[in-house]
Scaffold this active site. Structure first.
Site, PDB file in Angstrom:
ATOM      1  N   ASP A   1      -3.068  -1.330  10.332  1.00  0.00           N
ATOM      2  CA  ASP A   1      -3.236  -1.263   8.876  1.00  0.00           C
ATOM      3  C   ASP A   1      -3.854  -2.522   8.281  1.00  0.00           C
ATOM      4  O   ASP A   1      -4.224  -2.538   7.112  1.00  0.00           O
ATOM      5  CB  ASP A   1      -1.872  -1.042   8.190  1.00  0.00           C
ATOM      6  CG  ASP A   1      -1.336   0.370   8.390  1.00  0.00           C
ATOM      7  OD1 ASP A   1      -2.111   1.246   8.814  1.00  0.00           O
ATOM      8  OD2 ASP A   1      -0.142   0.580   8.110  1.00  0.00           O
TER       9      ASP A   1
ATOM     10  N   LYS B   1       0.844  -1.195   0.000  1.00  0.00           N
ATOM     11  CA  LYS B   1       0.000   0.000   0.000  1.00  0.00           C
ATOM     12  C   LYS B   1       0.875   1.238   0.000  1.00  0.00           C
ATOM     13  O   LYS B   1       2.045   1.219   0.393  1.00  0.00           O
ATOM     14  CB  LYS B   1      -0.948   0.025   1.201  1.00  0.00           C
ATOM     15  CG  LYS B   1      -0.268   0.146   2.582  1.00  0.00           C
ATOM     16  CD  LYS B   1       0.104   1.567   2.995  1.00  0.00           C
ATOM     17  CE  LYS B   1       0.865   1.594   4.320  1.00  0.00           C
ATOM     18  NZ  LYS B   1       1.463   2.905   4.637  1.00  0.00           N
TER      19      LYS B   1
END
Length: 283
Positions: free
Chosen positions: A135, A9
């Site tokens: 996350d 990401k």
């Protein structure tokens, strides 16, 4: 045997609002995925052991690994009677601000769900993920989202405008905890344009999106590691439409709308950074 991909990401925005009573920072950030993936294979065992196979000597293969923790949580929570062997093919740089470990854990949650026919929704897996890392909830979905709280509260967004992403990981590791501990919230800083970036993604407006990039942690990490600023400047001079540090660093990403731009940036980075990747936005 089950196969899962775990994409990296990047943070298009990252703002820290205040220090919470639980010791975490309240964040507001937009994250999306890129086409740089770890790959995981999950197989049932006849015993109740969790065996994590990974060739990278810098990646732990025991309870310190988030993928191991994800497997253990699922075994304990759903009273699974057998164990699992997880083989991890690591491609995402380690301690890089790209959520490689979190994405591996998310892939493990999805893989365990399929391997044991638990039929859990991604939303349920995301709730479980929040128990072991901030996350991982985002990484469960492999999409684009506005993330708040510790990062575990998600508002899903459309796929960002198509573009090339150039990732440059300098030969240093950054401690996320150290960066947050060094962050002084009283110091004036440029406004992080998360709302503007969100609207740009909704509108499919590439120019507005790249102009709204921002990371509150960037100045903190650059003070520790000036190479990050050098990489940013190199990308911009070589033709990137914009460049920014991802997460707490040290990886810097540049965005480019055209392939020739992206290749020019890659060539410019060859002299100052060994780990350079040219990939597409997923989101």
């Amino acid at each position: 045997m089950i196969f899962e991909t775990a994409p990296a990401k990047i943070n298009l925005t990252l703002d820290t609002l205040y220090k919470r009573e639980d010791g975490y920072h309240e964040v507001e950030m937009i994250m999306t995925t890129v086409d740089l993936n770890d790959r995981l294979t999950l197989e049932k065992r006849t015993d109740k052991k969790i065996v994590l196979k990974v060739e990278n000597r810098y990646v732990p293969n025991d309870h310190r690994n988030l993928a191991y923790k994800a497997a253990k949580l699922m075994i304990d929570k759903y009273d699974i009677k057998t164990g699992v062997t997880i083989t991890l093919d690591k491609k995402i740089p380690i301690a890089a601000g790209l959520a490689g470990g979190s994405s591996d854990a998310a892939a493990t949650f999805r893989g365990m769900n399929r391997l044991y026919d638990l039929n859990l929704s991604l939303e349920t897996l995301s709730e479980h993920a929040a128990e072991i890392g901030s996350d991982i909830s985002f990484c469960i979905f492999k999409d684009t989202a506005l993330c708040t709280g510790r990062g575990e509260k998600l508002e899903h967004l459309p796929k960002p405008p198509a573009c090339w992403v150039i990732l440059a990981k300098p030969d240093i590791s950054v401690s996320t905890q150290e960066v947050y501990q060094s962050l002084d919230l009283s110091v004036p800083h440029a406004t992080i344009q998360t709302a503007t970036c969100k609207q740009a993604i909704i509108d499919g407006d590439y120019t507005a999106m790249i102009n709204a990039l921002g990371n509150r942690l960037e100045t903190v990490t650059i003070e520790m590691h000036p190479i990050i600023q050098t990489l940013k400047e190199t990308m911009l001079k070589a033709g990137a439409d914009n460049a920014m540090m991802s997460g707490s660093g040290p990886t810097v990403f540049g965005l480019a709308s055209k392939e020739r731009q992206a290749k020019s940036v890659v060539n410019a980075l060859k002299g100052c950074c060994k780990e350079v990747y040219m990939v597409r936005m997923l989101g």
